[in-house]
Design a protein around this motif. Sequence first.
Motif, mmCIF file in Angstrom:
data_model
loop_
_atom_site.group_PDB
_atom_site.id
_atom_site.type_symbol
_atom_site.label_atom_id
_atom_site.label_comp_id
_atom_site.label_asym_id
_atom_site.label_seq_id
_atom_site.Cartn_x
_atom_site.Cartn_y
_atom_site.Cartn_z
ATOM 1 N N MET A 1 17.521 13.210 6.106
ATOM 2 C CA MET A 1 17.628 12.780 4.720
ATOM 3 C C MET A 1 16.592 13.494 3.893
ATOM 4 O O MET A 1 15.482 13.718 4.331
ATOM 5 N N ASP A 3 14.982 13.697 -0.303
ATOM 6 C CA ASP A 3 14.978 13.208 -1.670
ATOM 7 C C ASP A 3 14.676 14.362 -2.597
ATOM 8 O O ASP A 3 14.064 15.341 -2.220
ATOM 9 N N THR A 170 23.756 6.073 -2.002
ATOM 10 C CA THR A 170 22.535 6.849 -2.173
ATOM 11 C C THR A 170 22.040 6.743 -3.610
ATOM 12 O O THR A 170 22.834 6.625 -4.549
ATOM 13 N N ARG A 171 20.726 6.784 -3.766
ATOM 14 C CA ARG A 171 20.138 6.781 -5.100
ATOM 15 C C ARG A 171 20.346 8.132 -5.767
ATOM 16 O O ARG A 171 20.446 9.151 -5.091
ATOM 17 N N GLU A 174 19.013 11.527 -4.201
ATOM 18 C CA GLU A 174 18.876 11.368 -2.757
ATOM 19 C C GLU A 174 20.076 11.996 -2.055
ATOM 20 O O GLU A 174 21.211 11.851 -2.511
ATOM 21 N N ARG A 176 21.839 12.503 1.939
ATOM 22 C CA ARG A 176 21.873 12.185 3.365
ATOM 23 C C ARG A 176 22.842 13.141 4.047
ATOM 24 O O ARG A 176 23.796 13.614 3.410
#
Length: 262
Positions: A1, A3, A170-171, A174, A176
């Motif tokens: 992941m 960010d 997901t924000r 962000e 993944r």
Amino acid sequence: MSDRAASPVPGPLTPWQYLQNGLYYVHVAFATLAIGLLGIPALLRDGRAGANRVATRWIGYMLWAARLHLGVTCEVRGTPPTDDCIIAAKHQCFLDILVIAHAVPRRAFIMKREVMRVPIMGWYAWKVGCIPIDRNRGRDAMRAISTEINRRIAGEGLGQLIIYPEGTRTRPGERRPYKHGVSTIRAGSGLPVVPVAVNTGLFWPRKGWGIRPGRAVVEFLPVVPAEVPVEGFIPRLEAEVETHSDRLMAEAGFRATAVPAP
């Protein structure tokens, strides 16, 4: 992941916005019960077609209530598919589920089996063609899903199967890793894959509280070409969805730059 560094976090909600958030959820809870109960005759009489009519009415009401209480409007770009296909979408919040499902005529999801056992709404999930998954079965679960998809394609048709390749919400900012389930289903079914980009998380948080007014956009992108090989499919899909989602978020004033994963 990984960010990505994001634009400044907006300030706290005002008391009025907190109240509006609460009123929205109370409103749609009662509306869901009423629409679900009133739609049972159509569900019993017309099967999947009736369930889809009720689902379209319910989703449309949820989106209308979001405009009324929260000042959230939604724009759909591109061409929503109407034939059997896989929709592979960025998933930031409940709002993108509603918008994508409302835009297509025969929506279906792969859902946890427990969710489909919920009274009333679980009945509709079964009838519109959602496919249950038992995550405890691992690879056997994916084989069962592939078998069921092919059975439906050969029968009454699958509809538009909505999948979230990241596997969770997901924000904004962000990323993944994309899971390979969508690639497996594509290879086993031969269905076209329609990528979808969103910016919905800028206005509707992952956990559904703290919703802010704004114009959310969901964009249906061109089908991933059939000639893209299996080994190149996930990188191609991820590049399409993430690049266009970043563009939609940038249009709304959000800026994100990649940073190394921890």
